[in-house]
Design an enzyme around this catalytic site. Structure first.
Site, PDB file in Angstrom:
ATOM      1  N   CYS A  95     -11.342  17.834   0.249  1.00  0.00           N
ATOM      2  CA  CYS A  95     -12.540  18.573   0.653  1.00  0.00           C
ATOM      3  C   CYS A  95     -12.261  19.600   1.753  1.00  0.00           C
ATOM      4  CB  CYS A  95     -13.647  17.602   1.034  1.00  0.00           C
ATOM      5  SG  CYS A  95     -15.285  18.365   0.927  1.00  0.00           S
ATOM      6  N   HIS A 195     -14.296  12.617  -2.554  1.00  0.00           N
ATOM      7  CA  HIS A 195     -14.230  11.543  -1.566  1.00  0.00           C
ATOM      8  C   HIS A 195     -14.497  10.226  -2.295  1.00  0.00           C
ATOM      9  CE1 HIS A 195     -14.915  14.440   1.766  1.00  0.00           C
ATOM     10  NE2 HIS A 195     -15.766  15.016   0.957  1.00  0.00           N
TER      11      HIS A 195
END
Ligand code: GLN
Length: 239
Positions: A95, A195
């Site tokens: 990310c 995630h």
């Protein structure tokens, strides 16, 4: 006996959604097989030795923390990460960390610099954040497999023409919600928006990264619990 040497970059600042869980999974899967595991860290202002690890890891972060990290990473770690990637070390970036592997992350009038390890750009365009459970299909040299996780990013990432994505989006938004691709993969450099943390939900991926980092083939483990976690993440994404 060989050991996996992992270096965690900015572990305090780049740890949104407890991304440090990825490190715990790498450690467990090495130790369960009798492989050694050595963890080091490199934070703000600290130099980085490109030969100090087999796998370099950076997690996700808020725009605010990313701004601190971005400039520092270019100044203190850019060259080392290029050298590490050139000798085949694994670089795994999640990310916010993934965004910083590219040329830059533009938010409004300001542009956070990236280390230019891969050819991609990220832009905070008007529009909602891209949030939700996500599943992609990726082939890391052992046939197509599913990676499932959770994404939450305001930035939209666009790969340069010569760059390959990590995978194809099955459910969710991926890099930008438009082109159907997720993440980036160039050799052993891997970036992804997912995630979960990523590796507890995708134990096969943790093993594959260890294999790529050490140049070994691993024996399977009894993964009943890990497979259940993977199945649950896939169900959440509707795959
Ligand atoms: N701050 C970045 C964005 O919103 C990355 C967020 C994250 O790491 N989850 O796009």
């Amino acid at each position: 006996m060989s050991a996996l040497r992992v270096c965690s970059l900015y572990p305090d600042l780049m740890n949104i959604y407890a991304d440090r869980g990825n490190i715990a999974v790498l450690r467990a899967r090495c130790e369960w097989r009798g492989l050694g595991f050595e963890l080091s860290a490199s934070g703000l202002g600290e130099p980085l030795d490109p030969d100090s690890a087999d796998l370099f890891y950076i997690g996700g972060g808020q725009d605010r923390d990313q701004a601190l990290v971005a400039r520092d990473m270019v100044e203190t770690k850019r060259e080392a990460l290029h050298a590490a990637a050139a000798r085949g070390a694994v670089v795994l970036a999640v990310c916010g960390g993934y965004q910083l592997l590219g040329h830059g992350y533009r938010v409004g009038d300001s542009e956070l610099p990236g280390i230019g390890l891969v050819d991609l750009r990220t832009v905070r365009e008007p529009g909602p954040r891209l949030i939700g459970n996500c599943a992609i299909e990726a082939d890391l040299g052992t046939g197509p497999r599913v990676i499932a996780g959770f994404e939450n990013h305001g930035g939209r990432t666009y790969l340069g023409a010569g760059e390959q994505p990590l995978g194809r989006v099955l459910k969710g938004f991926g890099n930008n919600g438009r082109d159907g691709f997720e993440g980036v993969r160039r050799g052993n450099v891997i970036g992804t928006y997912l995630h979960g943390p990523l590796l507890p939900k995708n134990a096969w991926l943790a093993d594959r990264l260890i294999e790529l980092a050490l140049g070994v083939e691993l024996e399977p483990l009894d993964d009943a619990l890990e497979d259940a976690a993977h199945a649950s993440a896939r169900r959440a994404a509707g795959v």
